[in-house]
Design a protein around this motif. Structure first.
Motif, short mmCIF file in Angstrom:
data_model
loop_
_atom_site.label_atom_id
_atom_site.label_comp_id
_atom_site.label_asym_id
_atom_site.label_seq_id
_atom_site.Cartn_x
_atom_site.Cartn_y
_atom_site.Cartn_z
N VAL A 249 0.85 -1.19 0.00
CA VAL A 249 0.00 0.00 0.00
C VAL A 249 0.88 1.24 0.00
O VAL A 249 1.80 1.35 0.81
N MET A 250 0.60 2.16 -0.91
CA MET A 250 1.20 3.49 -0.86
C MET A 250 0.08 4.41 -0.41
O MET A 250 -0.95 4.52 -1.07
N GLU A 251 0.26 5.05 0.72
CA GLU A 251 -0.78 5.87 1.32
C GLU A 251 -0.27 7.30 1.43
O GLU A 251 0.85 7.52 1.87
N GLY A 252 -1.08 8.27 1.03
CA GLY A 252 -0.68 9.66 1.10
C GLY A 252 -1.66 10.51 1.89
O GLY A 252 -2.82 10.60 1.53
N GLN B 49 -2.18 -8.66 9.70
CA GLN B 49 -1.94 -9.19 8.36
C GLN B 49 -1.72 -8.08 7.33
O GLN B 49 -1.79 -8.33 6.13
N ALA B 50 -1.46 -6.87 7.79
CA ALA B 50 -1.30 -5.74 6.87
C ALA B 50 -0.10 -5.95 5.95
O ALA B 50 0.95 -6.44 6.38
N PRO B 51 -0.23 -5.56 4.69
CA PRO B 51 0.90 -5.65 3.75
C PRO B 51 1.90 -4.52 4.04
O PRO B 51 1.62 -3.64 4.86
N GLN C 25 5.71 -4.22 8.05
CA GLN C 25 6.65 -3.33 7.37
C GLN C 25 5.96 -1.99 7.08
O GLN C 25 4.88 -1.96 6.49
N SER C 26 6.65 -0.91 7.46
CA SER C 26 6.11 0.42 7.20
C SER C 26 7.26 1.40 7.03
O SER C 26 8.26 1.34 7.75
N HIS D 114 7.76 -4.72 -4.08
CA HIS D 114 6.73 -5.59 -3.53
C HIS D 114 5.82 -6.25 -4.56
O HIS D 114 5.09 -7.20 -4.22
N LEU D 115 5.88 -5.81 -5.81
CA LEU D 115 4.97 -6.37 -6.81
C LEU D 115 5.70 -7.18 -7.89
O LEU D 115 5.06 -7.69 -8.81
#
Length: 177
Positions: free
Chosen positions: A8-11, A72-74, A105-106, A175-176
């Motif tokens: 996830v890319m979160e802004g 379970q967060a990616p 991971q963050s 990650h992909l």
């Protein structure tokens, strides 16, 4: 093909919605109530009674990412500007802390002086009178100073990267692939 979220890319998103709700004020029968906030709009508008406000606060907690099970967060890449006046950067810091505490991971990237909307293309319309976004700023100013925090053992390498679209691309590539 799997629909499992792999990263996830979160802004600059709200992660503790309850902290962004304004305090309850009694509805003005003359109809001159201030405009609602985006958070109030998400939860059905301004509260109409103290009881309704209590329910709205609980809905805000229930909808907030930091109150969800993150076991379970990616992997996450979280980007936020230190100059954001719509959603304070502490909201992204709270999400990062929540993920790290869950052993996930963050990467939190705080970009100096950037406001809300810096990931938007430059031509995105503004939100209304007196509401200005930092549209297109990430494209225009890719070498802006930033600070970063990462979870232990995080494989996403920041060395030599700018806080820009290339950083995001490398995160997705990692990650992909």
């Amino acid at each position: 093909m799997s629909s499992h979220v792999r990263c996830v890319m979160e802004g600059y998103g709200p992660t503790q919605i309850e902290k962004l709700l304004p305090a309850y004020t009694q509805v003005n029968t003359a109809g001159n109530n201030p405009a609602t906030t985006p958070e109030q709009d998400l939860l059905g508008g301004a509260a109409t009674s103290p009881e309704n406000y209590d329910h709205q606060l609980q809905y805000a907690v229930d909808a907030s990412p930091v109150h969800q099970n993150a076991a379970q967060a990616p992997p996450f890449l979280i980007m936020h500007g230190t100059g954001d006046r719509m959603v304070p950067p502490e909201q992204s810091a709270a999400l990062h802390t929540h993920l790290v505490q869950a052993g996930r991971q963050s990467t939190l990237v705080l970009i100096e002086g950037f406001g809300h909307g810096f990931l938007n293309p430059g031509e995105v319309a503004e939100l209304g009178p007196n509401v200005r976004l930092d549209n297109g700023r990430l494209e225009r100013e890719p070498q802006t100073n930033f600070s970063a925090q990462q979870s232990p053992g995080n494989p996403f390498e920041l060395q030599g990267l700018a806080a820009d679209h290339e950083m995001i691309k490398r995160f997705f590539t990692l990650h992909l692939r």
